[in-house]
Design a protein around this motif. Structure first.
Motif, PDB file in Angstrom:
ATOM      1  N   PRO A 244     -25.194  -7.670  -2.460  1.00 20.98           N
ATOM      2  CA  PRO A 244     -25.404  -8.320  -3.759  1.00 20.98           C
ATOM      3  C   PRO A 244     -26.890  -8.390  -4.097  1.00 20.98           C
ATOM      4  CG  PRO A 244     -23.786  -9.534  -2.478  1.00 20.98           C
ATOM      5  CD  PRO A 244     -24.356  -8.495  -1.561  1.00 20.98           C
ATOM      6  N   GLY A 245     -27.243  -7.949  -5.289  1.00 23.54           N
ATOM      7  CA  GLY A 245     -28.632  -7.972  -5.734  1.00 23.54           C
ATOM      8  C   GLY A 245     -29.393  -6.689  -5.473  1.00 23.54           C
ATOM      9  N   ASP A 246     -28.919  -5.865  -4.535  1.00 21.24           N
ATOM     10  CA  ASP A 246     -29.636  -4.627  -4.227  1.00 21.24           C
ATOM     11  C   ASP A 246     -29.452  -3.613  -5.346  1.00 21.24           C
ATOM     12  OD1 ASP A 246     -31.056  -2.814  -2.225  1.00 21.24           O
ATOM     13  OD2 ASP A 246     -29.229  -1.658  -2.655  1.00 21.24           O
ATOM     14  N   SER A 247     -30.565  -2.984  -5.758  1.00 17.94           N
ATOM     15  CA  SER A 247     -30.520  -1.945  -6.782  1.00 17.94           C
ATOM     16  C   SER A 247     -31.739  -1.063  -6.588  1.00 17.94           C
ATOM     17  CB  SER A 247     -30.525  -2.551  -8.191  1.00 17.94           C
ATOM     18  OG  SER A 247     -31.774  -3.187  -8.455  1.00 17.94           O
ATOM     19  N   GLU A 248     -31.780   0.038  -7.292  1.00 16.27           N
ATOM     20  CA  GLU A 248     -32.950   0.905  -7.204  1.00 16.27           C
ATOM     21  C   GLU A 248     -34.186   0.200  -7.766  1.00 16.27           C
ATOM     22  OE1 GLU A 248     -33.190   3.771  -5.541  1.00 16.27           O
ATOM     23  OE2 GLU A 248     -31.144   3.278  -4.949  1.00 16.27           O
ATOM     24  N   THR A 249     -33.978  -0.668  -8.745  1.00 14.38           N
ATOM     25  CA  THR A 249     -35.102  -1.419  -9.315  1.00 14.38           C
ATOM     26  C   THR A 249     -35.559  -2.526  -8.382  1.00 14.38           C
ATOM     27  OG1 THR A 249     -34.240  -0.979 -11.530  1.00 14.38           O
ATOM     28  CG2 THR A 249     -35.893  -2.729 -11.323  1.00 14.38           C
ATOM     29  N   TRP A 250     -34.595  -3.215  -7.767  1.00 10.43           N
ATOM     30  CA  TRP A 250     -34.911  -4.346  -6.899  1.00 10.43           C
ATOM     31  C   TRP A 250     -34.243  -4.155  -5.528  1.00 10.43           C
ATOM     32  CZ3 TRP A 250     -38.674  -6.297  -9.411  1.00 10.43           C
ATOM     33  CH2 TRP A 250     -38.636  -6.458 -10.789  1.00 10.43           C
ATOM     34  N   PRO A 251     -34.710  -3.215  -4.737  1.00  5.12           N
ATOM     35  CA  PRO A 251     -34.105  -2.993  -3.415  1.00  5.12           C
ATOM     36  C   PRO A 251     -34.357  -4.169  -2.479  1.00  5.12           C
ATOM     37  CG  PRO A 251     -36.096  -1.676  -3.654  1.00  5.12           C
ATOM     38  CD  PRO A 251     -35.831  -2.286  -4.996  1.00  5.12           C
ATOM     39  N   ARG A 252     -33.367  -4.469  -1.653  1.00  8.66           N
ATOM     40  CA  ARG A 252     -33.415  -5.606  -0.733  1.00  8.66           C
ATOM     41  C   ARG A 252     -33.955  -5.124   0.620  1.00  8.66           C
ATOM     42  NH1 ARG A 252     -33.272  -7.825  -5.402  1.00  8.66           N
ATOM     43  NH2 ARG A 252     -32.671 -10.007  -5.214  1.00  8.66           N
ATOM     44  N   TRP A 253     -35.262  -5.292   0.831  1.00  9.52           N
ATOM     45  CA  TRP A 253     -35.918  -4.811   2.049  1.00  9.52           C
ATOM     46  C   TRP A 253     -36.079  -5.932   3.069  1.00  9.52           C
ATOM     47  CZ3 TRP A 253     -36.249   0.010   3.436  1.00  9.52           C
ATOM     48  CH2 TRP A 253     -36.278   1.012   2.456  1.00  9.52           C
ATOM     49  N   ASN A 254     -35.845  -5.589   4.315  1.00 12.91           N
ATOM     50  CA  ASN A 254     -36.007  -6.484   5.458  1.00 12.91           C
ATOM     51  C   ASN A 254     -36.870  -5.792   6.505  1.00 12.91           C
ATOM     52  OD1 ASN A 254     -33.721  -8.635   4.825  1.00 12.91           O
ATOM     53  ND2 ASN A 254     -32.818  -6.618   4.473  1.00 12.91           N
ATOM     54  N   MET A 255     -37.556  -6.591   7.312  1.00 11.58           N
ATOM     55  CA  MET A 255     -38.383  -6.068   8.387  1.00 11.58           C
ATOM     56  C   MET A 255     -37.980  -6.718   9.700  1.00 11.58           C
ATOM     57  SD  MET A 255     -41.135  -6.340  10.672  1.00 11.58           S
ATOM     58  CE  MET A 255     -41.372  -8.053  10.365  1.00 11.58           C
ATOM     59  N   VAL A 256     -37.759  -5.902  10.736  1.00  9.09           N
ATOM     60  CA  VAL A 256     -37.465  -6.393  12.074  1.00  9.09           C
ATOM     61  C   VAL A 256     -38.449  -5.746  13.044  1.00  9.09           C
ATOM     62  CG1 VAL A 256     -35.750  -6.690  13.889  1.00  9.09           C
ATOM     63  CG2 VAL A 256     -35.019  -6.594  11.489  1.00  9.09           C
ATOM     64  N   ALA A 257     -39.116  -6.568  13.858  1.00 13.30           N
ATOM     65  CA  ALA A 257     -40.080  -6.080  14.841  1.00 13.30           C
ATOM     66  C   ALA A 257     -39.659  -6.550  16.227  1.00 13.30           C
ATOM     67  CB  ALA A 257     -41.482  -6.598  14.517  1.00 13.30           C
ATOM     68  N   ARG A 258     -39.792  -5.665  17.222  1.00 14.14           N
ATOM     69  CA  ARG A 258     -39.374  -5.990  18.589  1.00 14.14           C
ATOM     70  C   ARG A 258     -40.468  -5.568  19.564  1.00 14.14           C
ATOM     71  NH1 ARG A 258     -34.112  -6.852  21.053  1.00 14.14           N
ATOM     72  NH2 ARG A 258     -34.077  -6.310  23.282  1.00 14.14           N
ATOM     73  N   ARG A 259     -40.768  -6.471  20.484  1.00 11.11           N
ATOM     74  CA  ARG A 259     -41.732  -6.197  21.552  1.00 11.11           C
ATOM     75  C   ARG A 259     -41.020  -6.381  22.887  1.00 11.11           C
ATOM     76  NH1 ARG A 259     -47.518  -6.452  22.450  1.00 11.11           N
ATOM     77  NH2 ARG A 259     -47.745  -6.023  24.682  1.00 11.11           N
ATOM     78  N   GLU A 260     -40.902  -5.298  23.651  1.00 11.02           N
ATOM     79  CA  GLU A 260     -40.240  -5.344  24.944  1.00 11.02           C
ATOM     80  C   GLU A 260     -41.186  -5.872  26.014  1.00 11.02           C
ATOM     81  OE1 GLU A 260     -37.136  -4.810  25.507  1.00 11.02           O
ATOM     82  OE2 GLU A 260     -36.430  -3.658  23.777  1.00 11.02           O
ATOM     83  N   GLY A 261     -40.621  -6.624  26.967  1.00  8.68           N
ATOM     84  CA  GLY A 261     -41.403  -7.121  28.082  1.00  8.68           C
ATOM     85  C   GLY A 261     -41.460  -6.123  29.223  1.00  8.68           C
ATOM     86  N   SER A 262     -41.935  -6.598  30.350  1.00  9.31           N
ATOM     87  CA  SER A 262     -42.148  -5.723  31.505  1.00  9.31           C
ATOM     88  C   SER A 262     -40.878  -5.479  32.305  1.00  9.31           C
ATOM     89  CB  SER A 262     -43.213  -6.338  32.420  1.00  9.31           C
ATOM     90  OG  SER A 262     -42.785  -7.622  32.879  1.00  9.31           O
ATOM     91  N   ALA A 263     -39.836  -6.261  32.037  1.00  7.08           N
ATOM     92  CA  ALA A 263     -38.578  -6.129  32.774  1.00  7.08           C
ATOM     93  C   ALA A 263     -37.455  -6.635  31.884  1.00  7.08           C
ATOM     94  CB  ALA A 263     -38.634  -6.929  34.081  1.00  7.08           C
ATOM     95  N   PRO A 264     -36.208  -6.244  32.183  1.00  6.43           N
ATOM     96  CA  PRO A 264     -35.083  -6.713  31.363  1.00  6.43           C
ATOM     97  C   PRO A 264     -34.954  -8.235  31.390  1.00  6.43           C
ATOM     98  CG  PRO A 264     -34.427  -4.874  32.763  1.00  6.43           C
ATOM     99  CD  PRO A 264     -35.792  -5.308  33.239  1.00  6.43           C
ATOM    100  N   GLY A 265     -34.401  -8.769  30.341  1.00  7.56           N
ATOM    101  CA  GLY A 265     -34.190 -10.214  30.246  1.00  7.56           C
ATOM    102  C   GLY A 265     -33.675 -10.571  28.869  1.00  7.56           C
ATOM    103  N   ASP A 266     -33.669 -11.855  28.561  1.00  5.20           N
ATOM    104  CA  ASP A 266     -33.184 -12.328  27.270  1.00  5.20           C
ATOM    105  C   ASP A 266     -34.125 -11.919  26.145  1.00  5.20           C
ATOM    106  OD1 ASP A 266     -31.065 -13.461  28.562  1.00  5.20           O
ATOM    107  OD2 ASP A 266     -31.655 -15.538  28.183  1.00  5.20           O
ATOM    108  N   CYS A 267     -33.589 -11.924  24.933  1.00  7.02           N
ATOM    109  CA  CYS A 267     -34.394 -11.700  23.728  1.00  7.02           C
ATOM    110  C   CYS A 267     -34.433 -12.990  22.919  1.00  7.02           C
ATOM    111  CB  CYS A 267     -33.807 -10.575  22.886  1.00  7.02           C
ATOM    112  SG  CYS A 267     -34.641 -10.363  21.280  1.00  7.02           S
TER     113      CYS A 267
END
Length: 431
Positions: free
Chosen positions: A67-90
């Motif tokens: 809802p609300g997304d259009s070529e005139t008003w596209p709905r943009w989101n940004m997701v950034a991820r930084r991995e640690g030195s070993a597996p674990g929770d996020c």
């Protein structure tokens, strides 16, 4: 957590005070107005550039078809991820980047980001670009202090929370970004005060009720049937029957403010008869009996209530009028509904945040529930992730107000709380 990590993180965040101020000002100066959805790509590009330069892998996600997304008003989101030195929770920090209209009554430049003493002014300063900035500073300070952390840190800036979140968190959740297999803890830095942990929110049901009538000449209204008069009967029933009934319903949820611990109903709008004249039109309206009238209802309900029962209260009222009032007819249409949600106090992110608040502020956390909904609803219902809270700087009553502001010290304190949560959940010594 290492014994000396608290003072080291405090020093790291204190050293970043000027950066915190500048980041908040930069975000405020991007006028991401919703509606219609201005400058969404600009703010996502800005955040992506900053975080990718600091080792995060970033993604720009358009909510195509939302809802609300259009070529005139596209709905943009940004997701950034930084991995640690070993597996674990996020640990994921989610903030919405959209802001509401400016409105009237400002004495400051709404998108100036003016710093006056301890306060930064501007639309979105409190709700919630100050919280977004604080979460970024918290993550960067933690990474600098604990470069060998385990697990992962995510930061997202998402669209349209102010209009339901369907072009933002709801879309991302539907695409699996909040799947419990990839994200385990979520903090939403909404302006709930730096000593409060918001566990969830009440439910909401929006509906449109339309009463029917028959058009006729206004000089002979007896030949028609006024839908506005029928709606007046609906409003009378709501006033004298439904409102007193709702006032008897109370919740055990720690909803703030106190008045929201009961069920509430707001009549959001009313429209009947002829359409409003266009601006500049100087003529008179035509003499007609109104053949339609509509109201929009905003019903907030409690975790103790079932949504079918909430809806039945209104349909019972309307059916009663249909059986007792000559000529009365109506339609009712669902617009929007959200179930109440509340995270358990024993949840890991709640325990970690409460302990951090006590360390930073020297007092116990206050546990609250929001009177209105925010994006936790989508993380819970669509993402199936229960370990989620709202916690951030800013005073809730300033949201959407003229001369909105956020305190620099509040942002610093909240950033330290968030950094300590990261230390508790991701630092190697804590695992």
């Amino acid at each position: 957590m290492e014994p000396d990590l608290h003072p080291r993180l405090a020093a790291e965040i204190a050293a970043r005070r000027d950066d915190l101020i500048a980041l908040t000002q930069d975000l405020i100066r991007i006028p991401t107005l919703n509606p219609p959805g201005r400058h969404y790509r600009e703010i996502c590009d800005y955040l992506s550039d900053r975080l990718s330069a600091r080792g995060f892998v970033t993604a720009l996600v358009r909510a195509e078809g939302a809802p609300g997304d259009s070529e005139t008003w596209p709905r943009w989101n940004m997701v950034a991820r930084r991995e640690g030195s070993a597996p674990g929770d996020c640990v994921h920090f989610n903030s919405h980047h959209d802001v509401v209209e400016v409105g009237h009554g400002w004495t400051r430049e709404p998108f100036g980001g003016e710093l006056d003493g301890d306060r930064i002014y501007g639309r979105g300063a409190c709700d919630m670009k100050g919280g977004l900035a604080a979460s970024i500073i918290a993550a960067e300070a933690f990474i600098a202090t604990c470069p060998d952390f385990t697990g992962a840190i995510e930061i997202s800036a998402t669209a349209d929370e102010e209009s339901g979140g369907y072009g933002g968190v709801a879309y991302l959740a539907g695409q699996g970004w909040f799947d419990p297999d990839r994200v385990q803890h979520v903090i939403i830095p909404e302006p709930l005060h730096k000593d409060r942990i918001c566990l969830g929110h009440r439910g909401v049901w929006w509906a449109e009720v339309e009463t029917k009538g028959r058009i006729a000449h206004g000089s002979m209204p007896f030949l028609g049937d006024s839908a506005i008069r029928h709606m007046g009967a609906v409003l009378e029933e709501i006033e004298h029957r439904l409102y007193p009934h709702l006032s008897t319903k109370r919740t055990a949820m720690p909803v703030v403010p106190e008045g929201a611990r009961q069920s509430t109903l707001n009549i959001n709008s009313i429209h009947g008869g002829e359409a409003e004249a266009e601006p500049g039109f100087t003529g008179l309206p035509a003499p007609c009996v109104a053949d339609r009238c509509r109201i929009v209802l905003d019903r907030r309900f409690l975790i103790e209530e079932a949504l079918p029962e909430v809806k039945a209260e209104m349909t019972s009222l309307l059916d009663g009028l249909k059986s007792s009032r000559p000529g009365f007819d109506y339609t009712i249409r669902d617009l929007f509904e959200v179930q109440p949600t509340m995270t358990e106090r024993a949840a890991p992110v709640v325990r970690s945040t409460a302990a951090a608040i006590e360390k930073v502020l020297g007092q116990g956390a206050d546990f609250v529930v929001s009177p209105g909904t925010y994006d936790q609803k989508h993380i819970d219902r669509i993402g199936r992730l229960k370990n989620c809270i709202a916690y951030g700087p800013g005073l809730l009553h300033l949201a959407h107000q003229p001369d909105e502001w956020v305190g620099v010290q509040d942002m610093q304190d909240s950033a330290l709380v968030m950094a300590l949560v990261l230390a508790d959940l991701l630092a190697p010594a804590a695992r």
